[in-house]
Design a protein around this motif. Structure first.
Motif, PDB file in Angstrom:
ATOM      1  N   ASP A 256       0.843  -1.188   0.000  1.00 27.28           N
ATOM      2  CA  ASP A 256       0.000   0.000   0.000  1.00 27.28           C
ATOM      3  C   ASP A 256       0.884   1.246   0.000  1.00 27.28           C
ATOM      4  O   ASP A 256       1.890   1.299   0.714  1.00 27.28           O
ATOM      5  N   GLU A 257       0.530   2.243  -0.804  1.00 24.08           N
ATOM      6  CA  GLU A 257       1.206   3.549  -0.850  1.00 24.08           C
ATOM      7  C   GLU A 257       2.615   3.501  -1.438  1.00 24.08           C
ATOM      8  O   GLU A 257       3.393   4.429  -1.265  1.00 24.08           O
ATOM      9  N   LEU A 258       2.981   2.431  -2.165  1.00 22.23           N
ATOM     10  CA  LEU A 258       4.331   2.347  -2.738  1.00 22.23           C
ATOM     11  C   LEU A 258       4.569   3.452  -3.759  1.00 22.23           C
ATOM     12  O   LEU A 258       5.615   4.125  -3.739  1.00 22.23           O
ATOM     13  N   ILE A 259       3.618   3.656  -4.670  1.00 23.70           N
ATOM     14  CA  ILE A 259       3.823   4.647  -5.725  1.00 23.70           C
ATOM     15  C   ILE A 259       3.808   6.059  -5.150  1.00 23.70           C
ATOM     16  O   ILE A 259       4.581   6.927  -5.584  1.00 23.70           O
ATOM     17  N   LEU A 260       2.968   6.311  -4.151  1.00 23.18           N
ATOM     18  CA  LEU A 260       2.996   7.619  -3.494  1.00 23.18           C
ATOM     19  C   LEU A 260       4.327   7.837  -2.784  1.00 23.18           C
ATOM     20  O   LEU A 260       4.832   8.963  -2.740  1.00 23.18           O
ATOM     21  N   TRP A 261       4.895   6.766  -2.224  1.00 25.75           N
ATOM     22  CA  TRP A 261       6.203   6.873  -1.570  1.00 25.75           C
ATOM     23  C   TRP A 261       7.258   7.272  -2.592  1.00 25.75           C
ATOM     24  O   TRP A 261       8.095   8.154  -2.327  1.00 25.75           O
TER      25      TRP A 261
END
Length: 697
Positions: free
Chosen positions: A266-271
């Protein structure tokens, strides 16, 4: 008149955790997760696609990856949590009526297999190794506290410490501690086999990635170096490479009896997007994503399936808000992995059904009937207004499901909020709008699009510095120019309006309605390209805020809006009215100079090397040196204290210079000029360290 609080169950305030589901918590709180989940026909197909991907990996004994693609508020974390419960055989999850057909289809290959589902919430890790390998170790330690630690940790330093410890303790005590009571039946098979001198030395000499070497690392951490786990969470070099670590991970999972490992990221691309300006970090970490599906090393013992939550296509969302080289770099990183991953889509059209069932529940059957009557009355508005409210993606059924919210408001909410780092879901923001208007909004009214600005403005910060600047420009423009203009025009203060201290209801309503029009213009400037806010005309601006502009002659609301906007444009230069016949286009510029076209043309040249070349050219031109001479250290002649002197000019990054470069070679003096910028996290202290090293030499 009936207020919406009499129709819906609306709390008095919004709490921090409302509608927020963290993936790890959603799996452990199964009953709560399933009670609030809504399965639409499109979500049913998404579950089928996700299970088919896992089936393909299991039956081909290979690693697979997919993006779980959905916009802000589409329920990606909730989807992952429910899918995890399905794979774990949770009876309540497998009893969801809407999923009966999907589960029947996939029951054959899931029935006798055991899946290790590892949830991740990627906020704040220093690297993918620390996130994925460290996260796996923590999850398995909580799930199987007696299991050996996987040998993810960098071995050389551990082995050196182990040798010294062995010599201090002696072989008998050292191997007793290292093996523990593993000589008995611990239930963990070969992973818990004891150690002796011969096996210990053989493992030390084994090549990286071998099973014995990895087992020794894990046993050393368990027996003597438990603090290495905590240290590894903050230091990338504490782990083996991701490729090697995933081999160790699958072997460890197999030893625990699992047939496949499912990573929910979860949230890898936002990271990654939050580091878009750091090209070195982006290139280093972004290219590791591919290793989740493809491996340069053989030996993955069980299939590895990675589901990566992706919040829309961030190339489109951040493209206009970061410099050219960083924009292209981020796009290249995503393109590199896109072709190697499948896509499981969670569509925006799921949101209306979820909003209807979770947020807009009538208090009673009587309230439901009154709500339906109010919608039918509103739906009789002019086609021009209705088409604007529906957008090309919505229809009347969607409007009915979300009433008193409109499809145009939902579209704007998704687009603007996707630019932000937030722990708040779409449902929570919509609830916040209802709470703020629970005693004011009347049944039959709709929530104006302009009201979104208040909940967006008070929310989280954007995830890149360029976006922060843009949002800050919007806030300042509204607070420092637009709001004071309204206060002067209406003769009241915004503080009195917000506190409800005015007795003149008509003046209060006029102020708020004008503010909604201006807030809509600000939202349009922030959410460029969103259909609902594109090409705003007076009639569209009035329609998006339907009910806020009153006219004694129906259909003339656009003329009133145009008159207002022209007056505002005369006082605030950022408001633009492009006259084009009877229906001009209205816009608001957040920047005084439109640099969009300039940046678009120059983005490919906006990089570190070209910046150095440009600054060097400016410097040489200023001091009178021909840049075409292309000398490493050109000579410059100057008059100093009545005498002509010669010196060498070296324009370089000081921290990169070897000690010998600090002394002159062909002239009495050498002047070193440092670059006015640098890459990464380097500071002036790094330059000073290089100088001190040269002096000491």
């Amino acid at each position: 008149m009936t207020k919406i609080n009499e129709i819906f169950e609306i709390p008095e305030r919004v709490h921090q955790g409302d509608f927020v589901l963290k993936l790890s918590e959603g799996v452990t709180r199964a009953e709560e997760t399933l009670r609030s989940y809504v399965v639409t026909p499109q979500l049913e197909r998404a579950f089928d696609a996700a299970l088919a991907l896992i089936q393909s990996a299991v039956e081909s004994n290979s690693s697979k990856g997919a993006y779980l693609h959905g916009s802000f508020g589409s329920g990606k974390s909730h989807f992952m949590a429910v899918l995890s419960l399905l794979l774990q055989g949770n009876p309540a999850a497998r009893s969801i009526p809407e999923l009966a057909g999907v589960l029947s289809k996939h029951n054959r290959w899931t029935r006798d297999r055991s899946f290790l589902v590892v949830p991740y919430h990627l906020i704040g890790p220093t690297s993918l190794e620390s996130a994925i390998l460290g996260g796996y170790a923590r999850h398995v330690r909580a799930l199987h506290p007696e299991a050996p630690t996987p040998g993810f940790y960098s071995a050389e330093r551990l082995f050196g410490d182990a040798r010294r410890l062995r010599s201090q303790m002696g072989d008998e005590k050292f191997f007793a501690e290292l093996g523990g009571d593993a000589g008995g039946d611990s239930g963990w098979g070969a992973l818990s086999a004891g150690w002796d001198a011969a096996g210990f030395e053989a493992a030390l000499a084994a090549p990286p990635g071998s099973e014995d070497r990895s087992r020794l690392v894990g046993d050393l951490v368990d027996a003597f170096f438990a603090s290495a786990r905590e240290l590894a969470a903050t230091r990338e070099e504490s782990f083996v490479s991701l490729d090697e670590g995933l081999v160790i991970l699958t072997r460890h999972a197999q030893s625990l009896g699992y047939d496949a490992v499912i990573l929910f990221l979860d949230e890898l691309i936002l990271w990654l997007a939050s580091h878009a300006a750091d090209q070195q970090f982006l290139n280093r970490e972004g290219q590791k994503v591919v290793k989740l599906g493809e491996s340069e090393l053989r030996g993955r013992a069980v299939p590895l399936v990675s589901l990566i939550a992706r919040q829309r296509d961030l190339r489109e969302l951040i493209g206009e808000h970061i410099p050219g080289a960083e924009q292209l770099g981020f796009a290249d990183v995503l393109n590199w992995s896109d072709a190697r991953f499948a896509t499981v889509a969670l569509e925006d059209r799921n949101l209306p059904a979820i909003v209807e069932k979770r947020l807009l529940r009538p208090r009673s059957e009587g309230a439901r009937q009154r709500l339906q009557e109010a919608y039918e009355s509103t739906a009789r508005i002019r086609d021009e207004v209705m088409n604007t409210l529906l957008t090309s993606q919505g229809d009347r059924e969607m409007f009915r499901q979300t009433y008193p919210f409109t499809p145009a408001l939902m579209q704007t909410l998704v687009a603007v909020s996707s630019l932000l780092q937030r722990e708040r879901t779409a449902l929570k923001l919509l609830l916040q709008l209802l709470v703020e208007q629970r005693d004011a909004l009347e049944l039959g009214d709709i929530v104006p699009v302009g009201d979104l600005f208040d909940v967006i403005e008070s929310g989280d910060e954007p995830f890149t510095q360029a976006m922060r600047l843009r949002f800050e420009q919007a806030r300042k423009l509204y607070r420092q120019k637009l709001l004071p203009m309204l206060e002067e025009q209406h003769g009241i203060s915004a503080e009195d309006v917000e506190a409800g201290r005015l007795g003149d209801e008509q003046k209060l309503r006029a102020f708020r309605n004008d503010a909604r029009l201006l807030k809509t213009l600000v939202l349009a400037a922030l959410a460029e390209g969103v259909e609902a806010l594109r090409g705003l005309t007076p009639s569209r601006l009035a329609a998006l805020n339907h009910g806020t502009v009153r006219s004694p002659i129906p259909g003339t609301e656009s003329q009133i809006v145009l008159q207002k906007v022209r007056g505002w444009a005369a006082r605030v230069g950022e408001i633009k009215v492009m006259e084009d016949g009877a229906n001009p286009t209205i816009s608001l510029q957040l920047a005084g100079v439109d640099t969009e076209g300039i940046i678009e043309n120059a983005k490919a040249f906006d990089n570190y090397g070209n910046r150095v070349q440009k600054v060097r050219s400016l410097l040489y031109d200023w001091v009178g040196i021909n840049p075409e001479d292309n000398l490493l250290a050109p000579t410059y002649r100057m008059l100093w204290r009545g005498t002509w002197r010669e010196c060498e000019i070296l324009f370089r990054n000081v921290r990169e210079l070897p000690p010998e470069s600090f002394g002159p070679q062909h002239a009495p003096w050498r002047i070193i000029i440092d670059f006015p910028f640098d890459q990464g996290d380097h500071t002036l202290a790094d330059d000073m360290a290089a100088m001190q090293k040269a002096v000491a030499a």
